[in-house]
Design an enzyme around this catalytic site. Structure first.
Site, short mmCIF file in Angstrom:
data_model
loop_
_atom_site.label_atom_id
_atom_site.label_comp_id
_atom_site.label_asym_id
_atom_site.label_seq_id
_atom_site.Cartn_x
_atom_site.Cartn_y
_atom_site.Cartn_z
N ASP A 55 0.84 -1.21 0.00
CA ASP A 55 0.00 0.00 0.00
C ASP A 55 0.88 1.26 0.00
O ASP A 55 0.37 2.38 -0.10
CB ASP A 55 -1.02 -0.01 1.15
CG ASP A 55 -0.36 -0.03 2.51
OD1 ASP A 55 0.88 -0.16 2.59
OD2 ASP A 55 -1.09 0.10 3.53
N SER A 56 2.21 1.06 0.03
CA SER A 56 3.12 2.19 -0.19
C SER A 56 2.85 2.82 -1.55
O SER A 56 3.27 3.95 -1.81
CB SER A 56 4.58 1.72 -0.13
OG SER A 56 4.78 0.58 -0.95
N ASP A 94 -1.05 -6.19 -0.32
CA ASP A 94 -1.30 -5.55 0.97
C ASP A 94 -2.78 -5.33 1.18
O ASP A 94 -3.48 -4.81 0.29
CB ASP A 94 -0.61 -4.18 1.00
CG ASP A 94 0.47 -4.09 2.05
OD1 ASP A 94 0.50 -4.95 2.96
OD2 ASP A 94 1.28 -3.15 1.97
N GLU A 193 9.77 -4.03 10.11
CA GLU A 193 10.21 -2.76 9.52
C GLU A 193 10.76 -1.82 10.57
O GLU A 193 10.13 -1.61 11.63
CB GLU A 193 9.01 -2.11 8.80
CG GLU A 193 9.35 -0.76 8.20
CD GLU A 193 8.32 -0.24 7.21
OE1 GLU A 193 7.33 -0.95 6.94
OE2 GLU A 193 8.52 0.88 6.72
O1 KIV Z 1 3.60 -1.09 1.61
C1 KIV Z 1 4.75 -1.52 1.52
O2 KIV Z 1 5.45 -1.33 0.52
C2 KIV Z 1 5.29 -2.28 2.64
C3 KIV Z 1 6.76 -2.52 2.66
C4 KIV Z 1 7.43 -1.28 3.08
C5 KIV Z 1 7.12 -3.68 3.51
O3 KIV Z 1 4.57 -2.64 3.52
#
Ligand code: KIV
Length: 305
Positions: A55-56, A94, A193
């Site tokens: 979700d990044s 995610d 993280e």
């Molecule tokens: O959303 C994402 O990209 C993540 C990574 C930073 C592990 O959760």
């Protein structure tokens, strides 16, 4: 008797069992994020073990301030694009903010959607022991779940910002306990993280499932980064734990500026970027559309080559 040259071993699909076997063999596991088809194809061809549609994407692709506004619809849109580009890598989608926190039923339905409509192989969700019921429900439906502990971006306001977690003895103890809760609840892997390397290593040694670190040191079973950080594609900031392997934002700007000046200076399109009509067809056309029968001006010739 002649023998046929042996072909390289064909690469199959990476499964949760492949990842587990890598942990047992102490072979580092490689993960990166992807949100679109070309990145997914490039990662898959590069031999990555796993791709996280994180979700990044809300921050690095959609320009949101943080990951909280990301919706299931947005996740599904990007998951599908990534899935279309991948034959081998293990795919994790995610679960976005509020898609699994309000009820177990929500968690189950939305996890199912990421596999059924998004083409993912597994889902990831954030949080510790408070997620045990949701994890158990999802796993009992046959959906592999990856946990996420430490700096959990969906709790950025509760954490008070993007800060390293579990620095104190007490906080580290709680984090280690949480990791055991996630394993007991049925997670096949967890992401840790932004925690001290020692804490991540202790978790990795304690758990029998693969631990994937981001900003968590070398002692984990594998590593993940946001691809846009590694490629230098995100303009706002780069976390200190990121190693930048390229500066594609600068490269992209250079290419765009070159294009703009080529168009302004009439260097693009060049003859090889255009097609021409055969001269007789062009004369016929000019006659057909009743243009004054005149010689083409030099300017027109440039345009039509
Ligand atoms: O959303 C994402 O990209 C993540 C990574 C930073 C592990 O959760």
């Amino acid at each position: 008797m002649s023998t046929l040259p042996s072909s390289p071993p064909s690469r199959g699909k990476v499964s949760i069992h492949t990842l587990q076997a890598k942990k047992v063999r102490r072979e580092p596991i490689t993960f990166l994020t992807a949100y679109d088809y070309p990145t997914a194809v490039a990662l898959d061809r590069s031999g990555i073990d796993g791709i996280l549609v994180g979700d990044s994407l809300g921050m690095v692709v959609l320009g949101y301030e943080n990951t909280l506004p990301v919706t299931m619809q947005e996740m599904l849109h990007h998951c599908r694009a990534v899935a279309r580009g991948v034959s081998h890598a293990h795919l994790v989608g995610d679960l976005p903010f509020m898609s699994y926190q309000a009820s177990t039923a929500d968690a189950l339905r939305n996890a199912g959607s990421l596999l059924q409509k998004g083409g993912m192989d597994a889902v990831k969700l954030e949080g510790g022991r408070e997620r045990a019921a949701a994890i158990k429900a999802i796993v009992s439906a046959g959906i592999p779940v990856m946990g996420h502990l430490g700096l959990t971006p969906q709790s950025v306001h509760q954490l008070g910002g993007w800060k390293v977690q579990a620095r104190s003895t007490e906080a580290a103890k709680i984090l280690i306990e949480d990791s055991l809760f996630l394993e007991d609840a049925g997670c096949y892997s967890i992401v840790v993280e932004a925690v001290p390397a020692e804490v991540a290593q202790l978790i990795t040694q304690r758990l029998s499932i693969p631990v994937i670190g981001i900003g968590a040191g070398i002692g984990c079973d594998g590593q993940v980064l946001v691809a846009h950080d590694l490629l230098g594609l995100f303009d706002r900031f780069t976390p200190s734990f990121v190693k930048k392997y390229a500066n594609l934002f600068a490269e992209m700007q250079r290419a765009f500026q070159e294009y703009i000046s080529d168009v302004r200076e009439r260097r693009f399109p060049a003859p090889e970027h255009a097609t021409s009509m055969d001269p007789q067809s062009l004369r016929d056309l000019i006659r057909e559309i009743n243009l004054p029968d005149r010689q083409m001006e030099p300017e027109d010739k440039v345009r039509y080559h």
